[in-house]
Design an enzyme around this catalytic site. Structure first.
Site, PDB file in Angstrom:
ATOM      1  N   GLY A 148       0.816  -1.415   0.014  1.00 54.80           N
ATOM      2  CA  GLY A 148      -0.088   0.032  -0.024  1.00 54.80           C
ATOM      3  C   GLY A 148       0.767   1.166   0.016  1.00 54.80           C
ATOM      4  O   GLY A 148       1.712   1.499  -0.613  1.00 54.80           O
ATOM      5  N   VAL A 242       1.818  26.410   1.394  1.00 52.38           N
ATOM      6  CA  VAL A 242       2.003  26.674   2.612  1.00 52.38           C
ATOM      7  C   VAL A 242       3.515  26.633   2.889  1.00 52.38           C
ATOM      8  O   VAL A 242       4.200  25.600   2.364  1.00 52.38           O
ATOM      9  CB  VAL A 242       1.482  25.746   3.685  1.00 52.38           C
ATOM     10  CG1 VAL A 242       1.953  25.929   5.139  1.00 52.38           C
ATOM     11  CG2 VAL A 242      -0.072  25.893   3.710  1.00 52.38           C
ATOM     12  N   HIS A 326     -10.324   0.280  -5.968  1.00 52.01           N
ATOM     13  CA  HIS A 326     -10.873  -0.411  -7.039  1.00 52.01           C
ATOM     14  C   HIS A 326      -9.754  -1.053  -7.909  1.00 52.01           C
ATOM     15  O   HIS A 326      -9.987  -1.936  -8.452  1.00 52.01           O
ATOM     16  CB  HIS A 326     -12.231  -0.131  -7.562  1.00 52.01           C
ATOM     17  CG  HIS A 326     -12.249   1.509  -7.909  1.00 52.01           C
ATOM     18  ND1 HIS A 326     -12.479   2.557  -6.891  1.00 52.01           N
ATOM     19  CD2 HIS A 326     -11.891   2.246  -8.872  1.00 52.01           C
ATOM     20  CE1 HIS A 326     -12.214   3.564  -7.405  1.00 52.01           C
ATOM     21  NE2 HIS A 326     -11.960   3.339  -8.528  1.00 52.01           N
ATOM     22  N   HIS A 449     -37.618   6.076 -15.400  1.00 55.06           N
ATOM     23  CA  HIS A 449     -38.271   7.581 -15.009  1.00 55.06           C
ATOM     24  C   HIS A 449     -38.798   7.658 -13.780  1.00 55.06           C
ATOM     25  O   HIS A 449     -39.798   6.884 -13.670  1.00 55.06           O
ATOM     26  CB  HIS A 449     -38.895   8.063 -16.471  1.00 55.06           C
ATOM     27  CG  HIS A 449     -39.323   9.591 -16.114  1.00 55.06           C
ATOM     28  ND1 HIS A 449     -38.664  10.575 -15.958  1.00 55.06           N
ATOM     29  CD2 HIS A 449     -40.462   9.974 -15.746  1.00 55.06           C
ATOM     30  CE1 HIS A 449     -39.063  11.561 -15.967  1.00 55.06           C
ATOM     31  NE2 HIS A 449     -40.454  11.499 -15.690  1.00 55.06           N
TER      32      HIS A 449
HETATM   33  C1  FAD Z   1      -8.856   8.770   4.077  1.00 57.24           C
HETATM   34  C2  FAD Z   1      -8.926   8.111   2.709  1.00 57.24           C
HETATM   35  C3  FAD Z   1     -10.002   8.119   1.884  1.00 57.24           C
HETATM   36  C4  FAD Z   1      -9.822   7.080   0.796  1.00 57.24           C
HETATM   37  N1  FAD Z   1     -10.942   7.037   0.199  1.00 57.24           N
HETATM   38  C5  FAD Z   1     -11.109   6.238  -0.906  1.00 57.24           C
HETATM   39  C6  FAD Z   1     -12.169   6.007  -1.688  1.00 57.24           C
HETATM   40  O1  FAD Z   1     -13.068   6.426  -1.560  1.00 57.24           O
HETATM   41  N2  FAD Z   1     -12.262   5.150  -2.800  1.00 57.24           N
HETATM   42  C7  FAD Z   1     -11.041   4.647  -3.241  1.00 57.24           C
HETATM   43  O2  FAD Z   1     -10.962   3.747  -4.220  1.00 57.24           O
HETATM   44  N3  FAD Z   1      -9.797   4.583  -2.656  1.00 57.24           N
HETATM   45  C8  FAD Z   1      -9.509   5.564  -1.448  1.00 57.24           C
HETATM   46  N4  FAD Z   1      -8.658   5.888  -0.770  1.00 57.24           N
HETATM   47  C9  FAD Z   1      -7.332   4.948  -1.253  1.00 57.24           C
HETATM   48  C10 FAD Z   1      -7.418   3.366  -0.960  1.00 57.24           C
HETATM   49  O3  FAD Z   1      -7.705   3.325   0.597  1.00 57.24           O
HETATM   50  C11 FAD Z   1      -6.128   2.903  -1.187  1.00 57.24           C
HETATM   51  O4  FAD Z   1      -6.016   3.208  -2.615  1.00 57.24           O
HETATM   52  C12 FAD Z   1      -6.226   1.436  -1.241  1.00 57.24           C
HETATM   53  O5  FAD Z   1      -6.335   1.061   0.271  1.00 57.24           O
HETATM   54  C13 FAD Z   1      -5.031   0.718  -1.567  1.00 57.24           C
HETATM   55  O6  FAD Z   1      -4.935  -0.662  -1.147  1.00 57.24           O
HETATM   56  P1  FAD Z   1      -3.719  -1.663  -1.298  1.00 57.24           P
HETATM   57  O7  FAD Z   1      -4.254  -3.133  -1.129  1.00 57.24           O
HETATM   58  O8  FAD Z   1      -2.663  -1.210  -2.542  1.00 57.24           O
HETATM   59  O9  FAD Z   1      -2.969  -0.933   0.130  1.00 57.24           O
HETATM   60  P2  FAD Z   1      -3.265  -0.698   1.560  1.00 57.24           P
HETATM   61  O10 FAD Z   1      -5.032  -0.665   1.770  1.00 57.24           O
HETATM   62  O11 FAD Z   1      -2.522   0.331   1.975  1.00 57.24           O
HETATM   63  O12 FAD Z   1      -2.932  -1.980   2.603  1.00 57.24           O
HETATM   64  C14 FAD Z   1      -1.795  -2.287   2.572  1.00 57.24           C
HETATM   65  C15 FAD Z   1      -1.645  -3.220   3.863  1.00 57.24           C
HETATM   66  O13 FAD Z   1      -0.340  -3.845   3.772  1.00 57.24           O
HETATM   67  C16 FAD Z   1       0.150  -3.874   5.230  1.00 57.24           C
HETATM   68  N5  FAD Z   1       1.501  -4.106   5.312  1.00 57.24           N
HETATM   69  C17 FAD Z   1       2.608  -3.025   4.874  1.00 57.24           C
HETATM   70  N6  FAD Z   1       3.737  -3.331   5.003  1.00 57.24           N
HETATM   71  C18 FAD Z   1       3.600  -4.974   5.564  1.00 57.24           C
HETATM   72  C19 FAD Z   1       4.594  -5.822   5.902  1.00 57.24           C
HETATM   73  N7  FAD Z   1       5.971  -5.571   5.760  1.00 57.24           N
HETATM   74  N8  FAD Z   1       4.100  -7.003   6.539  1.00 57.24           N
HETATM   75  C20 FAD Z   1       2.884  -7.169   6.605  1.00 57.24           C
HETATM   76  N9  FAD Z   1       1.602  -6.202   6.361  1.00 57.24           N
HETATM   77  C21 FAD Z   1       2.414  -5.118   5.757  1.00 57.24           C
HETATM   78  C22 FAD Z   1      -0.411  -2.610   6.007  1.00 57.24           C
HETATM   79  O14 FAD Z   1      -0.513  -2.699   7.468  1.00 57.24           O
HETATM   80  C23 FAD Z   1      -1.691  -2.627   5.180  1.00 57.24           C
HETATM   81  O15 FAD Z   1      -2.717  -3.207   5.828  1.00 57.24           O
HETATM   82  C24 FAD Z   1      -8.646   6.392   0.474  1.00 57.24           C
HETATM   83  C25 FAD Z   1      -7.489   6.772   1.207  1.00 57.24           C
HETATM   84  C26 FAD Z   1      -7.551   7.641   2.323  1.00 57.24           C
HETATM   85  C27 FAD Z   1      -6.292   7.678   3.091  1.00 57.24           C
END
Ligand code: FAD
Length: 470
Positions: A148, A242, A326, A449
């Site tokens: 992530g 900023v 997604h 509609h």
């Molecule tokens: C406030 C906010 C609102 C958002 N709203 C939206 C939205 O409405 N719609 C949308 O599409 N996206 C949204 N996003 C973005 C979305 O959350 C991310 O794009 C998505 O979570 C990415 O998924 P991922 O699986 O790549 O990683 P993540 O969800 O970041 O998950 C990565 C996971 O890996 C784990 N991890 C990391 N390193 C290690 C390790 N060495 N060992 C074990 N575990 C590890 C972490 O703990 C984490 O749980 C939002 C983000 C934020 C911050």
């Protein structure tokens, strides 16, 4: 140390990329494990991202509607008040329910949950360190990095977790700030700014670019949103940055510089820095086994999500592309299918992008500016919600739908919406584009509609200047 466990696939990270990929791998009969270092599953999205932010957006929107809109519908609330602890508690309950749901899905699909922090020993071996320091060694033919992203900090405004915060802390302020300054006019800043504005804060957004949601939405859509948010009470300092933040006696004094170099001061009790996110792969040991990263710290992959190290893959926010849940999910599914010997594929041309303000913004495909820059001859069709029957019934007439279509072939290149429930309406446009629809295809599709999606059909009709507004 316990015996080494072996799997076909191990996914590091249980966010939408990791958990969805793990479930798909399980469905396809692969022996799969998912490692997560946080106590709960679901990653950023479920714990501190999409879900808690939308839970608060929905709750705060009810509050705002009750204050400003109900009376017009003849619904009178004489003693309306905010119960913030209940609102925050409901958000936490929604998150808990969904994260626990993943644990059940893992059981159902035979995904082994490994708790702890993963670190590569070599391309097929991980060392997992649990909370109490206990270690476990696991091996797999394919290891997937799905770790992530994390918020970007500004050197001039480092996070202190109290006054200068990231989105994570802004999801749980115990009371509405008096003055919240949001640095960054993108989706996360505008969404959380909306939550706290509706709950009583004064909100000022400082954005470097001269417009909101830079890079993500059509300019007309962004300016319509800006007008709507200004009416709600937002203040904007666009084209400004900023340059300094000083915290003293519970107050932050920010120095803001506009595009002409003129400086001014802003005082706030809370500052949300929402200037974007960056790939997260700290402590993973991937670089040490030779995995290549780009200049922005993202893991480099080929079109099958394989890194330069055979057998090591990456998906989601940690690789290039829009940082969206997604997009991560689709990559997780595609990779699981590729690893199971199937033709996994993601269509990057049709990734919807949504901002859950009110009105909402939802867009897919090329904006007018992007079509112009790519020298594509295009035509557009627009339709304003003011003329949509359902929007009138709802008293939600702000906004429009714009369709960008190829002038020669009529193929839909992009659909851009600012308006009520744009997040839901966009699904039709995504589906149409996935199937290569022309504007005429949408225009000839019967719509119920009165509904909000009729605005999409009318915009498609307007491409040939045939809509009722034409
Ligand atoms: C406030 C906010 C609102 C958002 N709203 C939206 C939205 O409405 N719609 C949308 O599409 N996206 C949204 N996003 C973005 C979305 O959350 C991310 O794009 C998505 O979570 C990415 O998924 P991922 O699986 O790549 O990683 P993540 O969800 O970041 O998950 C990565 C996971 O890996 C784990 N991890 C990391 N390193 C290690 C390790 N060495 N060992 C074990 N575990 C590890 C972490 O703990 C984490 O749980 C939002 C983000 C934020 C911050």
């Amino acid at each position: 140390m316990a015996e080494i466990q072996r799997f076909d696939v191990i996914i590091i990270g249980s966010g939408p990329g990791g958990y969805v990929g793990a479930i798909r791998a399980g469905q396809l009969g692969l022996k799969v494990a998912c490692v997560e270092k946080a106590p709960t599953l679901g990653g950023t999205c479920l714990n501190v991202g999409c879900i808690p932010s939308k839970a608060l957006l929905d709750s705060s929107e009810w509050f705002s509607q009750a204050q400003h809109k109900f009376a017009g519908h003849g619904v009178v609330c004489d003693s309306l008040r905010l119960d913030l602890p209940t609102m925050l508690g409901r958000k936490d309950a929604v998150v808990k329910g969904l994260t626990q749901g993943i644990a059940s899905l893992f059981k159902k699909h035979g995904v082994a949950r490994l708790q702890g922090s993963a670190r590569f020993r070599d391309a097929q071996t991980l060392e997992i360190t649990g909370e109490n320091g206990e270690q476990q060694i696991v091996q797999a033919k394919a290891i997937v990095i799905a770790t992530g992203s994390e918020p970007i900090a500004l050197p001039s405004l480092p996070f202190d977790g109290k006054r200068i915060v990231s989105s994570t802390e802004a999801l749980c302020f115990s009371q509405a700030p008096q003055h919240l300054v949001v640095v960054g006019g993108g989706a996360i800043g505008l969404e959380l700014g909306s939550v706290w504005l509706r709950l009583g804060a004064k909100v000022t957004v400082v954005e470097l670019m001269p417009r909101l949601i830079p890079g993500a939405a059509d300019a007309q859509i962004a300016s319509t949103l800006q007008r709507a948010l200004t009416k709600q009470g937002f203040s904007f300092r666009l084209g400004s940055k900023v340059t300094q933040g000083v915290v003293q006696n519970g107050e932050v004094t920010l120095t803001v510089e506009d595009s002409k170099g003129a400086q001014s001061e802003l005082k706030a009790d809370r500052v949300l820095v929402a200037v974007g996110r960056k790939a997260y792969a700290a402590g993973l040991g991937a670089q040490e086994i030779g995995v290549a990263y780009d200049e922005r710290g993202r893991v480099i992959v080929d079109k099958h999500y394989q890194t330069n190290v055979p057998g090591v893959y990456a998906i989601g926010d940690v690789i290039a592309g829009p940082m969206l849940a997604h997009k991560a999910e689709e990559e997780g599914v595609a990779l699981a299918e590729i690893l199971a010997g199937k033709p996994g594929h993601v269509n990057y041309e049709v990734i919807p992008g949504i901002v859950y303000t009110w009105p909402e913004v939802a867009t897919v495909g090329l904006s007018e500016e992007a079509a112009k820059a790519a020298e594509i001859t295009y035509k557009t069709g627009t339709f304003f919600f003011l003329a949509n029957g359902r929007a009138r019934c709802m008293d939600e007439t702000e906004g429009l739908v714009k369709i960008v279509a190829d002038a020669k072939t009529d193929r839909v290149l992009g659909v851009h919406i600012v308006g009520p429930r744009a997040s839901d309406i966009i699904a039709e446009a995504v589906m149409a584009m996935e199937f290569g629809a022309s504007a005429e295809d949408i225009a000839r599709t019967m719509h119920g509609h009165p509904t909000l999606p009729e605005a999409i059909r009318e915009a498609a009709l307007n491409v040939e200047k045939r809509s009722r507004q034409s």
